[in-house]
Every structure is written in C-alpha cells, then in structure tokens.
Write a protein that holds these residues in place. Structure first.
Motif, PDB file in Angstrom:
ATOM      1  N   SER A   1       0.582   4.106  -2.883  1.00 23.76           N
ATOM      2  CA  SER A   1       0.141   5.328  -2.469  1.00 23.76           C
ATOM      3  C   SER A   1       0.994   6.406  -1.756  1.00 23.76           C
ATOM      4  O   SER A   1       0.977   7.504  -1.780  1.00 23.76           O
ATOM      5  CB  SER A   1      -0.883   5.163  -1.622  1.00 23.76           C
ATOM      6  OG  SER A   1      -1.946   4.367  -2.077  1.00 23.76           O
TER       7      SER A   1
ATOM      8  N   LYS B   1       0.830  -1.335   0.015  1.00 20.73           N
ATOM      9  CA  LYS B   1      -0.106  -0.066  -0.008  1.00 20.73           C
ATOM     10  C   LYS B   1       0.961   1.285  -0.171  1.00 20.73           C
ATOM     11  O   LYS B   1       0.705   2.118  -0.646  1.00 20.73           O
ATOM     12  CB  LYS B   1      -0.821  -0.044   1.039  1.00 20.73           C
ATOM     13  CG  LYS B   1      -1.784   1.363   1.359  1.00 20.73           C
ATOM     14  CD  LYS B   1      -2.720   1.450   0.420  1.00 20.73           C
ATOM     15  CE  LYS B   1      -3.613   2.536   0.720  1.00 20.73           C
ATOM     16  NZ  LYS B   1      -4.798   2.933  -0.259  1.00 20.73           N
ATOM     17  N   GLU B   2       1.774   1.383   0.840  1.00 19.21           N
ATOM     18  CA  GLU B   2       2.969   2.350   0.886  1.00 19.21           C
ATOM     19  C   GLU B   2       3.697   2.604  -0.354  1.00 19.21           C
ATOM     20  O   GLU B   2       3.639   3.859  -0.878  1.00 19.21           O
ATOM     21  CB  GLU B   2       3.898   2.099   1.865  1.00 19.21           C
ATOM     22  CG  GLU B   2       4.554   3.367   2.162  1.00 19.21           C
ATOM     23  CD  GLU B   2       5.884   3.191   3.325  1.00 19.21           C
ATOM     24  OE1 GLU B   2       6.130   4.070   4.009  1.00 19.21           O
ATOM     25  OE2 GLU B   2       6.236   1.902   3.377  1.00 19.21           O
TER      26      GLU B   2
ATOM     27  N   ARG C   1      -7.935  -4.333   6.246  1.00 22.14           N
ATOM     28  CA  ARG C   1      -6.928  -5.083   5.741  1.00 22.14           C
ATOM     29  C   ARG C   1      -6.742  -6.421   7.017  1.00 22.14           C
ATOM     30  O   ARG C   1      -6.656  -7.190   6.639  1.00 22.14           O
ATOM     31  CB  ARG C   1      -5.360  -4.398   5.911  1.00 22.14           C
ATOM     32  CG  ARG C   1      -4.172  -5.462   5.546  1.00 22.14           C
ATOM     33  CD  ARG C   1      -4.642  -5.794   3.894  1.00 22.14           C
ATOM     34  NE  ARG C   1      -4.151  -7.311   4.163  1.00 22.14           N
ATOM     35  CZ  ARG C   1      -4.489  -7.957   2.904  1.00 22.14           C
ATOM     36  NH1 ARG C   1      -5.175  -7.494   1.968  1.00 22.14           N
ATOM     37  NH2 ARG C   1      -4.333  -9.364   2.968  1.00 22.14           N
TER      38      ARG C   1
ATOM     39  N   PHE D   1      -7.808   1.648   6.889  1.00 22.90           N
ATOM     40  CA  PHE D   1      -7.044   0.733   6.061  1.00 22.90           C
ATOM     41  C   PHE D   1      -6.589  -0.462   6.733  1.00 22.90           C
ATOM     42  O   PHE D   1      -6.812  -1.722   6.296  1.00 22.90           O
ATOM     43  CB  PHE D   1      -6.004   1.382   5.386  1.00 22.90           C
ATOM     44  CG  PHE D   1      -5.090   0.311   4.800  1.00 22.90           C
ATOM     45  CD1 PHE D   1      -5.174  -0.133   3.564  1.00 22.90           C
ATOM     46  CD2 PHE D   1      -3.944  -0.173   5.333  1.00 22.90           C
ATOM     47  CE1 PHE D   1      -4.665  -1.140   2.912  1.00 22.90           C
ATOM     48  CE2 PHE D   1      -2.970  -1.061   4.712  1.00 22.90           C
ATOM     49  CZ  PHE D   1      -3.233  -1.535   3.569  1.00 22.90           C
TER      50      PHE D   1
END
Length: 262
Positions: A213, A209-210, A229, A225
């Motif tokens: 995004s 994700k990092e 998750r 999130f």
C-alpha cells in the motif's frame, strides 16, 4: 471493512495486554511506517501466544509510555538494545543475539578475527543450551562466561591499539562487556530465548502491508490495521480458524473465550 470492525475488535486489545503483562518473557521491537505523509512507527510487544501492535508518531519512550504495556511490565524484556527499553527498570532485560550476529558478520568482512571467534562462541553456546533443555547448571554457565570475557578482553585490547581507532567495533565490544548479564541471560534462564526473532516475525506483516500500500493516509486507518493484525496474529498463534473466530469477535464474543473454546 477493517475500520468498521475496529469498534468490535478493540476491547480485545486489553485482554491481550493483560496476557502479555503476565508473561515471563516479552519480545519488543519497532519498525518504521509512513502515516499521512510523515515518518511514524509501529511498536510491537508479543510472546509466542499473543501479539500487540500499536502505531505512534514517536519511536522512543514517549510512544512506549503512551501505549502503556512496557511501564507496567515486570518480567524479562527481550530486545535489540535500543536505548528506550533499558529505561524500564521494573523489568529485567535480555539482548537479541540475532542482531549481534548480523553486526559480527560485518566486522568479519572488515577483517576482525575476534568477530569470528565471538560468532562461533555465540552459536556454540546456543547449541549447548538447547542440548541441556534450555538452561545450564551454574558451573557450566560460569565456564562459558569466562570464555566470553576472554574473547571480548582480547578484542578490546586489539581494537584500542589500532589506528585509526575502529570506533564502531570498539563500541560494540564495550557494550557487550558492560551488558554481559543481559547478553548471557539465556545461559541460565530457560524462558529467555537466544534472539528476538519473535518480535521481528510479528512485525513482518506491517512491512508487507507497507510494500503493498505504500503508506496509510490517516492515523485512524493505521490504528485499525494494527488492531486487526494483532487479533489475527494472536488467533493464528493459538491455531484457531481465523475466519470463524473473527466472525465470533465481530458479533461481540471476547478473544479469551474464543481462544479457550475447543
């Protein structure tokens, strides 16, 4: 959409937390994440069946105290020896050998022959434990312990005689000597694995994700999130259809009922 779903999903985190507190083994770890332009952390507590992710501005005990799982846990905590975790004395502890093997690879590249012997020892012990169904008889475990002690004693003797003193390698050896019980717990206790790879796997999607995004603009987005998750990971571990299960959860069903449904 994730933020809107949080209201329906968040109560299920208490159910996941209770399941984790009842487990014999708990994998714990943390990874960095930027939130609102600042360094923050995502903490994980998990098993092969449940995942609990939570963001926090702190990496240390302040975070794990406020998240609330580790202060209550009384089973065996598997981790990488980060200084926060041993401070929870109600739990017993086990050390991750995947981390040790990575460190040992570096020492081997620096020419430390003892590191190669210790690597062989750890991998051989892992194989033998697996062949014996997850744990060794006491006599066999004690034999492996003696080999472990011998390798580390010789390593310490050689390192202490070197100039300049290889502080990092010596600190590594002394830590394994001091924490032998935690390092070798996997020999005797079938519920204790060789490594903490479960926690690393459950943190992987945070890094994905990092990478996609870059960061979260607000803490509330990071929290939403992590809740979503955690739920998706838990459903996946139980081999549930994620889409159908999320539809049920978003309409008020609880995760324990979804997981127990045939």
């Amino acid at each position: 959409m994730v933020k809107r779903g949080r209201e329906a999903l968040e109560p299920n985190m208490d159910i996941i937390e209770e399941a984790l507190l009842q487990s014999d083994i708990l994998h714990v770890d943390e990874t960095s994440l930027r939130i609102d332009g600042k360094q923050a952390w995502v903490h994980v507590a998990c098993t092969s069946a449940y995942t609990y992710l939570a963001p926090h501005a702190s990496r240390g005990k302040k975070a794990t105290d406020e998240i609330g799982i580790l202060p209550q846990y009384k089973g065996t905590m598997m981790h990488d020896a980060f200084g926060t975790y041993p401070r929870y004395t109600e739990a017993t502890h086990a050390l991750c050998h995947a981390h040790h093997l990575r460190d040992l690879k570096g020492f081997i590249e620096q020419g430390h022959t003892w590191a190669k012997r210790l690597t062989t020892f750890l991998l051989s012990a892992k194989q033998v434990v697996e062949q014996h169904g997850g744990s060794l008889l006491e006599e066999e475990a004690e034999r492996w312990e003696r080999v472990y002690d011998h390798i580390l004693a010789k390593a310490q003797y050689r390192l202490e005689g070197m100039t300049p003193l290889p502080k990092k390698a010596l600190s590594f050896v002394r830590r394994l000597q001091k924490r032998k019980e935690e390092a070798l717990r996997f020999l005797r206790e079938a519920h204790v694995p060789f490594d903490n790879n479960q926690a690393e796997r459950d943190l992987r999607m945070v890094k994905v994700k990092e990478n996609i995004s870059g960061a979260f603009r607000q803490e509330t987005f990071a929290q939403s999130f992590c809740i979503a998750r955690s739920i998706v990971s838990t459903l996946t571990k139980h081999e549930k259809n994620v889409w159908d299960s999320l539809c049920l959860l978003l309409t008020g069903e609880t995760i324990d009922r979804v997981l127990s449904a045939t």
